[in-house]
Design a protein around this motif. Structure first.
Motif, PDB file in Angstrom:
ATOM      1  N   ILE A  68     -13.709  80.389  65.706  1.00  0.00           N
ATOM      2  CA  ILE A  68     -14.678  81.087  64.867  1.00  0.00           C
ATOM      3  C   ILE A  68     -14.840  80.363  63.531  1.00  0.00           C
ATOM      4  O   ILE A  68     -13.843  80.075  62.862  1.00  0.00           O
ATOM      5  N   LYS A  69     -16.089  80.112  63.146  1.00  0.00           N
ATOM      6  CA  LYS A  69     -16.379  79.573  61.815  1.00  0.00           C
ATOM      7  C   LYS A  69     -16.620  80.775  60.909  1.00  0.00           C
ATOM      8  O   LYS A  69     -17.476  81.607  61.183  1.00  0.00           O
ATOM      9  N   VAL A  70     -15.846  80.868  59.829  1.00  0.00           N
ATOM     10  CA  VAL A  70     -15.898  82.019  58.934  1.00  0.00           C
ATOM     11  C   VAL A  70     -16.186  81.560  57.510  1.00  0.00           C
ATOM     12  O   VAL A  70     -15.540  80.643  57.006  1.00  0.00           O
ATOM     13  N   GLN A  71     -17.137  82.216  56.884  1.00  0.00           N
ATOM     14  CA  GLN A  71     -17.443  81.942  55.475  1.00  0.00           C
ATOM     15  C   GLN A  71     -16.484  82.776  54.635  1.00  0.00           C
ATOM     16  O   GLN A  71     -16.398  83.994  54.795  1.00  0.00           O
ATOM     17  N   VAL A  72     -15.750  82.104  53.718  1.00  0.00           N
ATOM     18  CA  VAL A  72     -14.772  82.808  52.890  1.00  0.00           C
ATOM     19  C   VAL A  72     -15.144  82.808  51.407  1.00  0.00           C
ATOM     20  O   VAL A  72     -14.482  83.471  50.609  1.00  0.00           O
ATOM     21  N   SER A  73     -16.167  82.053  51.031  1.00  0.00           N
ATOM     22  CA  SER A  73     -16.694  82.081  49.663  1.00  0.00           C
ATOM     23  C   SER A  73     -18.104  81.506  49.713  1.00  0.00           C
ATOM     24  O   SER A  73     -18.616  81.173  50.780  1.00  0.00           O
ATOM     25  N   GLU A  74     -18.694  81.352  48.546  1.00  0.00           N
ATOM     26  CA  GLU A  74     -20.066  80.836  48.472  1.00  0.00           C
ATOM     27  C   GLU A  74     -20.236  79.524  49.239  1.00  0.00           C
ATOM     28  O   GLU A  74     -21.196  79.346  49.968  1.00  0.00           O
ATOM     29  N   ALA A  75     -19.265  78.600  49.089  1.00  0.00           N
ATOM     30  CA  ALA A  75     -19.400  77.278  49.706  1.00  0.00           C
ATOM     31  C   ALA A  75     -18.253  76.907  50.639  1.00  0.00           C
ATOM     32  O   ALA A  75     -18.292  75.853  51.259  1.00  0.00           O
ATOM     33  N   LEU A  76     -17.224  77.749  50.743  1.00  0.00           N
ATOM     34  CA  LEU A  76     -16.066  77.420  51.572  1.00  0.00           C
ATOM     35  C   LEU A  76     -16.102  78.140  52.910  1.00  0.00           C
ATOM     36  O   LEU A  76     -16.425  79.323  52.990  1.00  0.00           O
ATOM     37  N   TYR A  77     -15.711  77.378  53.928  1.00  0.00           N
ATOM     38  CA  TYR A  77     -15.638  77.905  55.285  1.00  0.00           C
ATOM     39  C   TYR A  77     -14.287  77.539  55.874  1.00  0.00           C
ATOM     40  O   TYR A  77     -13.659  76.560  55.458  1.00  0.00           O
ATOM     41  N   THR A 125      -4.815  87.927  67.745  1.00  0.00           N
ATOM     42  CA  THR A 125      -3.776  87.229  67.005  1.00  0.00           C
ATOM     43  C   THR A 125      -4.326  85.904  66.488  1.00  0.00           C
ATOM     44  O   THR A 125      -4.902  85.140  67.261  1.00  0.00           O
ATOM     45  N   LEU A 126      -4.117  85.638  65.212  1.00  0.00           N
ATOM     46  CA  LEU A 126      -4.506  84.365  64.631  1.00  0.00           C
ATOM     47  C   LEU A 126      -3.504  83.308  65.075  1.00  0.00           C
ATOM     48  O   LEU A 126      -2.336  83.360  64.714  1.00  0.00           O
ATOM     49  N   GLU A 127      -3.964  82.354  65.881  1.00  0.00           N
ATOM     50  CA  GLU A 127      -3.092  81.305  66.404  1.00  0.00           C
ATOM     51  C   GLU A 127      -3.013  80.108  65.456  1.00  0.00           C
ATOM     52  O   GLU A 127      -1.960  79.513  65.306  1.00  0.00           O
ATOM     53  N   ASN A 128      -4.148  79.748  64.856  1.00  0.00           N
ATOM     54  CA  ASN A 128      -4.193  78.575  63.996  1.00  0.00           C
ATOM     55  C   ASN A 128      -5.457  78.654  63.149  1.00  0.00           C
ATOM     56  O   ASN A 128      -6.344  79.449  63.437  1.00  0.00           O
ATOM     57  N   PHE A 129      -5.532  77.825  62.112  1.00  0.00           N
ATOM     58  CA  PHE A 129      -6.743  77.784  61.297  1.00  0.00           C
ATOM     59  C   PHE A 129      -6.860  76.433  60.617  1.00  0.00           C
ATOM     60  O   PHE A 129      -5.879  75.708  60.481  1.00  0.00           O
ATOM     61  N   GLN A 130      -8.087  76.097  60.221  1.00  0.00           N
ATOM     62  CA  GLN A 130      -8.369  74.875  59.482  1.00  0.00           C
ATOM     63  C   GLN A 130      -9.166  75.261  58.249  1.00  0.00           C
ATOM     64  O   GLN A 130     -10.166  75.964  58.361  1.00  0.00           O
ATOM     65  N   THR A 131      -8.740  74.806  57.077  1.00  0.00           N
ATOM     66  CA  THR A 131      -9.425  75.115  55.829  1.00  0.00           C
ATOM     67  C   THR A 131     -10.227  73.904  55.365  1.00  0.00           C
ATOM     68  O   THR A 131     -10.155  72.832  55.966  1.00  0.00           O
ATOM     69  N   GLY A 132     -10.980  74.076  54.280  1.00  0.00           N
ATOM     70  CA  GLY A 132     -11.733  72.975  53.703  1.00  0.00           C
ATOM     71  C   GLY A 132     -12.954  72.581  54.499  1.00  0.00           C
ATOM     72  O   GLY A 132     -13.404  71.448  54.444  1.00  0.00           O
ATOM     73  N   LYS A 133     -13.496  73.504  55.253  1.00  0.00           N
ATOM     74  CA  LYS A 133     -14.670  73.220  56.074  1.00  0.00           C
ATOM     75  C   LYS A 133     -15.945  73.567  55.312  1.00  0.00           C
ATOM     76  O   LYS A 133     -15.920  74.319  54.348  1.00  0.00           O
ATOM     77  N   THR A 134     -17.062  73.005  55.766  1.00  0.00           N
ATOM     78  CA  THR A 134     -18.365  73.324  55.195  1.00  0.00           C
ATOM     79  C   THR A 134     -19.211  73.998  56.270  1.00  0.00           C
ATOM     80  O   THR A 134     -18.837  74.010  57.448  1.00  0.00           O
ATOM     81  N   ARG A 135     -20.355  74.501  55.877  1.00  0.00           N
ATOM     82  CA  ARG A 135     -21.251  75.161  56.835  1.00  0.00           C
ATOM     83  C   ARG A 135     -21.718  74.187  57.922  1.00  0.00           C
ATOM     84  O   ARG A 135     -21.957  74.572  59.052  1.00  0.00           O
ATOM     85  N   ASP A 136     -21.809  72.909  57.598  1.00  0.00           N
ATOM     86  CA  ASP A 136     -22.318  71.913  58.537  1.00  0.00           C
ATOM     87  C   ASP A 136     -21.262  71.290  59.437  1.00  0.00           C
ATOM     88  O   ASP A 136     -21.601  70.563  60.368  1.00  0.00           O
TER      89      ASP A 136
END
Length: 76
Positions: A33-42, A59-70
């Protein structure tokens, strides 16, 4: 899984909006799932929904931060 993500990523999200998702069938269903967490952060989340007879929530298995909408949503 918002609370699981906030705890593991050590951040508070005022915005937590799913933008797009993909699925993979395993012993249950794995959601990417791609999730928007702020104005510009995903973030990209990997969430397992077990089979119904197991009576467990997602259950949250893993995540990646620092993503953009694109950024493309890929399996990880």
């Amino acid at each position: 899984v918002k609370s699981q993500f906030e705890s593991r990523a050590n951040m508070n999200c005022f915005v937590f909006t799913a933008i797009i998702y993909r699925t993979q069938v395993v012993a249950g269903t794995m959601y990417f799932i791609k999730v928007q967490v702020s104005e510009a952060l995903y973030v990209h989340l990997k969430v397992l929904q077990n089979l119904p007879y197991e009576n467990q929530g997602p259950t949250l298995e893993n995540f990646q931060t620092g993503k953009t909408r694109d950024d493309p949503l890929t399996y990880f």
